[in-house]
Design an enzyme around this catalytic site. Sequence first.
Site, PDB file in Angstrom:
ATOM      1  N   ASP A 162       0.883  -1.164   0.000  1.00 19.67           N
ATOM      2  CA  ASP A 162       0.000   0.000   0.000  1.00 19.67           C
ATOM      3  C   ASP A 162       0.919   1.212   0.000  1.00 19.67           C
ATOM      4  OD1 ASP A 162      -1.563   2.180   0.633  1.00 19.67           O
ATOM      5  OD2 ASP A 162      -2.728   1.151   2.182  1.00 19.67           O
ATOM      6  N   TYR A 217     -10.211  14.744  -5.599  1.00 17.80           N
ATOM      7  CA  TYR A 217      -9.406  14.113  -6.656  1.00 17.80           C
ATOM      8  C   TYR A 217      -8.654  15.189  -7.455  1.00 17.80           C
ATOM      9  CZ  TYR A 217      -8.156  11.332 -10.785  1.00 17.80           C
ATOM     10  OH  TYR A 217      -7.455  10.712 -11.805  1.00 17.80           O
ATOM     11  N   ILE A 245      -9.967   7.855 -19.839  1.00 15.79           N
ATOM     12  CA  ILE A 245      -9.398   6.607 -20.342  1.00 15.79           C
ATOM     13  C   ILE A 245     -10.290   5.439 -19.906  1.00 15.79           C
ATOM     14  CG2 ILE A 245      -7.286   5.193 -20.416  1.00 15.79           C
ATOM     15  CD1 ILE A 245      -6.978   8.180 -21.356  1.00 15.79           C
TER      16      ILE A 245
END
Length: 241
Positions: A57, A149, A182
């Site tokens: 992680d 984000y 994408i």
Amino acid sequence: MKQTVLITGASRGIGAAAAKRFAQDGCRLILNYQKNEEKIRALRESLKTEVLLCRADISKARDVEHMVQKALNAFGKIDVLINNAGIAEQKLFSDITEEDWDRMFDVNVKGMYLVTKAVLPGMIHEKKGKIVNISSIWGMTGASCEVHYSASKAAVIGFTKALAKELGPSGICVNCVAPGVIATDMNAHLQENILQELREETPLEKLGTPQDIAEAIHFLSSQQANFITGQVLSPNGGIVI
Ligand code: NAP
């Protein structure tokens, strides 16, 4: 001597496509993933090159230190680092919790910082290296309902530019790829009518493929890009010009 390339988030999408692109050159690959054991093993089977799989992680310092040490024990050096692993989430700003905010920045920003910090001493010692960080068009323009984000991906661009200035004298190039929309798992939840709208908004009238982005990543990591540093290359079909 074959290049050794570390790609974070290589089990799926853009990271997996980048692994396939570098494998075409016979590069030695260190492929990081977090959970998707089955996909990364299948990817390794399909690649005809030396591959080391590293579960980590990237938001956890101990995981990252262990991953980079394992890579150095196996291959001795890392020539190219692709900071690709990332998460996304769509929410109204007022619904973003402190926990959501922290997780977004822990993976997309702190993860990039931790992996870069662990890899850099070797590159500085060699006085060469390439680092490519994956941002997003939303880090350039901002996206509604994706404030955390967008902010994290804008941070990737700031990080890239500042580090490029600091590492230039050490012979290390640091660049950024900021993809458009994408077709990967990250967008799999979007409804067909939304995807169609995005296609229509894009001058090239299509979504990008992971391979389109892998080519940009590969170029910035290559000797052809030796005079390019601190730049943002945005393969996006023209949706942002
Ligand atoms: P994806 O298909 O969702 O794959 C994400 C990858 O990141 C997976 O390999 C996942 O591993 C890994 N990952 C997630 N959290 C991690 C963590 N904490 N530690 C280690 N690995 C972790 O995503 P993608 O679409 O290929 O996106 C790749 C990068 O491109 C991201 O940084 C994303 O923000 C950026 N990007 C994507 C788009 C797009 O439209 N798809 C556009 C612009 C930018 P597991 O499989 O093991 O979970």
